[in-house]
Design an enzyme around this catalytic site. Sequence first.
Site, PDB file in Angstrom:
ATOM      1  N   ARG A  34       1.073 -85.593  59.320  1.00  0.00           N
ATOM      2  CA  ARG A  34       1.392 -86.602  58.323  1.00  0.00           C
ATOM      3  C   ARG A  34       0.372 -87.739  58.239  1.00  0.00           C
ATOM      4  O   ARG A  34      -0.109 -88.065  57.162  1.00  0.00           O
ATOM      5  CB  ARG A  34       2.788 -87.203  58.593  1.00  0.00           C
ATOM      6  CG  ARG A  34       3.906 -86.216  58.367  1.00  0.00           C
ATOM      7  CD  ARG A  34       5.256 -86.834  58.610  1.00  0.00           C
ATOM      8  NE  ARG A  34       5.663 -87.716  57.549  1.00  0.00           N
ATOM      9  CZ  ARG A  34       6.866 -88.285  57.470  1.00  0.00           C
ATOM     10  NH1 ARG A  34       7.757 -88.047  58.403  1.00  0.00           N
ATOM     11  NH2 ARG A  34       7.171 -89.085  56.483  1.00  0.00           N
ATOM     12  N   HIS A  80       5.163 -79.122  50.244  1.00  0.00           N
ATOM     13  CA  HIS A  80       5.414 -80.389  50.929  1.00  0.00           C
ATOM     14  C   HIS A  80       6.848 -80.845  50.676  1.00  0.00           C
ATOM     15  O   HIS A  80       7.110 -81.625  49.750  1.00  0.00           O
ATOM     16  CB  HIS A  80       4.417 -81.435  50.408  1.00  0.00           C
ATOM     17  CG  HIS A  80       4.274 -82.637  51.285  1.00  0.00           C
ATOM     18  ND1 HIS A  80       3.631 -82.594  52.498  1.00  0.00           N
ATOM     19  CD2 HIS A  80       4.696 -83.927  51.131  1.00  0.00           C
ATOM     20  CE1 HIS A  80       3.642 -83.794  53.049  1.00  0.00           C
ATOM     21  NE2 HIS A  80       4.281 -84.626  52.234  1.00  0.00           N
ATOM     22  N   TYR A 125       5.440 -90.191  32.815  1.00  0.00           N
ATOM     23  CA  TYR A 125       4.624 -90.797  31.760  1.00  0.00           C
ATOM     24  C   TYR A 125       3.131 -90.537  31.935  1.00  0.00           C
ATOM     25  O   TYR A 125       2.390 -90.521  30.957  1.00  0.00           O
ATOM     26  CB  TYR A 125       4.849 -92.317  31.719  1.00  0.00           C
ATOM     27  CG  TYR A 125       6.268 -92.706  31.416  1.00  0.00           C
ATOM     28  CD1 TYR A 125       6.893 -92.300  30.238  1.00  0.00           C
ATOM     29  CD2 TYR A 125       6.993 -93.489  32.299  1.00  0.00           C
ATOM     30  CE1 TYR A 125       8.200 -92.656  29.954  1.00  0.00           C
ATOM     31  CE2 TYR A 125       8.301 -93.860  32.033  1.00  0.00           C
ATOM     32  CZ  TYR A 125       8.904 -93.436  30.858  1.00  0.00           C
ATOM     33  OH  TYR A 125      10.186 -93.795  30.587  1.00  0.00           O
TER      34      TYR A 125
END
Length: 747
Positions: A34, A80, A125
């Site tokens: 990570r 993931h 968006y």
Amino acid sequence: MSNETANLPFEQMPLKEYAERAYLDYSMYVILDRALPHVGDGLKPVQRRIVYSMSELGLSAASKHKKSARTVGDVIGKFHPHGDSACYEAMVLMAQPFSYRYPLIDGQGNFGSPDDPKSFAAMRYTESRLAPYAKLLLQELGQGTVDWVPNFDGTMKEPKLLPARVPNILLNGGQGIAVGMATDIPPHNLREVAAAAIRLLEKPKTTVAELCEHIQGPDFATAGEIVTPGNELLAMYETGHGSVKQRAVYEREEEAVVVTALPYQVSPAKVLEQIAAQMQAKKLPMVNDIRDESDHEHPTRLLIIPRSNRVDVEALMAHLFATTDLEKSYRINLNVIGNDGRPGVRNLRELLTEWIAFRRATVTRRLEYRLDQVVDRLHVLEGFLIAYLNIDEVIAIIRNNDEPKPVLMERFDLTGTQAEAILELKLRHLAKLEEMKIRGEKDELEAERKSIETILGSPKKLTRLIRDELSEDAEKFGDDRRAPLVERQAAQALKETDLVPSEPVTVVLSENGWIRAAKGHDVDAAELNYKAGDGYLHAARGRSNQLACAIDSAGRSYSMPAHELPSARSNGEPLTGRFSPPAAAAFRGVAIGDGADRVLLASTAGYGFITRLENLHTRQKAGKQLLSVPAGYDVLPPAPVTEDAEAVIVCATSAGHLLACYLEELPELARGKGNKLINIPPKARTEGEVMVGAIALVKGQDCLVWAGQRYLRLSWAESENYWGERAQRGGLLPRGFRKVDRLTLAE
């Protein structure tokens, strides 16, 4: 508990052992999967998965943009399994040109701004695709260069690493916090890093200092100046940890100071907020106004307008560098996961050496993979040529046999692969022209095989190939340094007194030890209002940006900023609230001025000395012992001393003796009892005679000798009537003034 549950096997272990194992497992997961980037491709797992997923979706630099939500969905659904918001934030970061030195993603829409990097629009968006630079990480992916591992649910494969053609670990850097360790790698310039890598590639014994001839420091995404000294940068690269300071760039434009570049990850809005906060707190009186005039043409343009053209701009900016984010320090910790899968802090040489080893292994695997393809294709082409030479017989065998493959293999001594390739040929490929193409392709592949085998058999040629590719990539994707390396002096914040407006003030002390400051020098301190039972004691004139000093009856001095004193409109505040004088001590006078100004300190015992005001300055609440006072005597108010060769000291005793002597006869001391100013015989002392005043007088000044409410005006010239050497008895004052209680300067 059911019988089935009770019969299930279970393991017992101490809680300490279980917690320790669970914590270590978790910490290793966070470190390796990570938080820390790998030295090979310089990416964390989530970044690697985003870039790979976008390449699988066909979102190359030449394709059309696609909704970011499409990419995020693919990443969290296939590779993931974590939160979509965290995944999208990692994706946005790789698209921000002010965050990444070489962005991996080309974003379309609101991807945040330097003012607020997290103000990006929702992923439904925005649209995105890979940036051209990402090609350097993905170009060799399908060429047998990396290992493939199962994804989280084992339904598909993902690359363990990306075959980076450049040291991305240094180029884009990275930050991460794991369990018990962290990483902070700054970005660098591609051309500089490539030059250093090539030098280390050709000369493996190159030292860190020699590598720093090419990499002189980080190269942030913003154009602020890196002001860390070269020796500190070298030490950072030699140890793998340290810090780097980056400072804003400014220029003069008429009366204004224009900031044209900010340090890395600094928000213009926050800088303006920090400056405005100082202005509101009246800690920045030399600044009149601040404005943000940034636009598309000038991405960073902050205006700082000084109050006047007399303001020292260099000192002002040095103060702002020290107190705002116009100068920022970045912690450096080159902690990465190495080729052996273990995390560790590397110096610059170790980091580049590991990447070169990774790159050498990658190129070797690529060449071997290509060699296998070439050999396989040559094998097939040999079969094709046999078929073309015996085309009629081949066609006959295919027409007359239900299973032509074994017949072809036996008749022409072909392998199964060759026979299968012949059987899959299309009829139009049987033309004479095709045979010529096959022979041409065979010749080309033979030459390529020979070239690959030569490179694989020669470490020098392999090194040359890696060097040429690295040089080519640096030329194509590299650019000039953005953050200039400039050695500057350390920024110093202005002293508090320098930040206070310099205005005339009169510091007033009352009999009960209450202090206040009135604006101006034309203040009649005796006419101010005082609390019942209190009255005027002493006053001193100075500036609001100076330290006001008080002295008590024990000879201890105390100091405080004059601008912090309460207004003369009030009764002031007790000095005992600020300081802790001895129990029996009372405050006797005040002084104010520059540290180099001089004052006369004296006791009623007839002793005193000249000292500089800086000797009265102290930060201690208990004060500073300055004047030694003999038992039974008191301290007189400090008297200002001007630099005048003809200045005289006028001393008077309670019995009416007055002495004038030259000021230069009295030495300058830092502390002590002082020298005898006027002689008081032992018999007179036993009768209670003391020195009631000592002041410095220059030409043009008069002094007032007070006896109760009456006073005698004495000019500098008239003081000659009482002339004598220091420590003499002096002359006797006229009748009516032989019970003197104080001396003051005439207004």
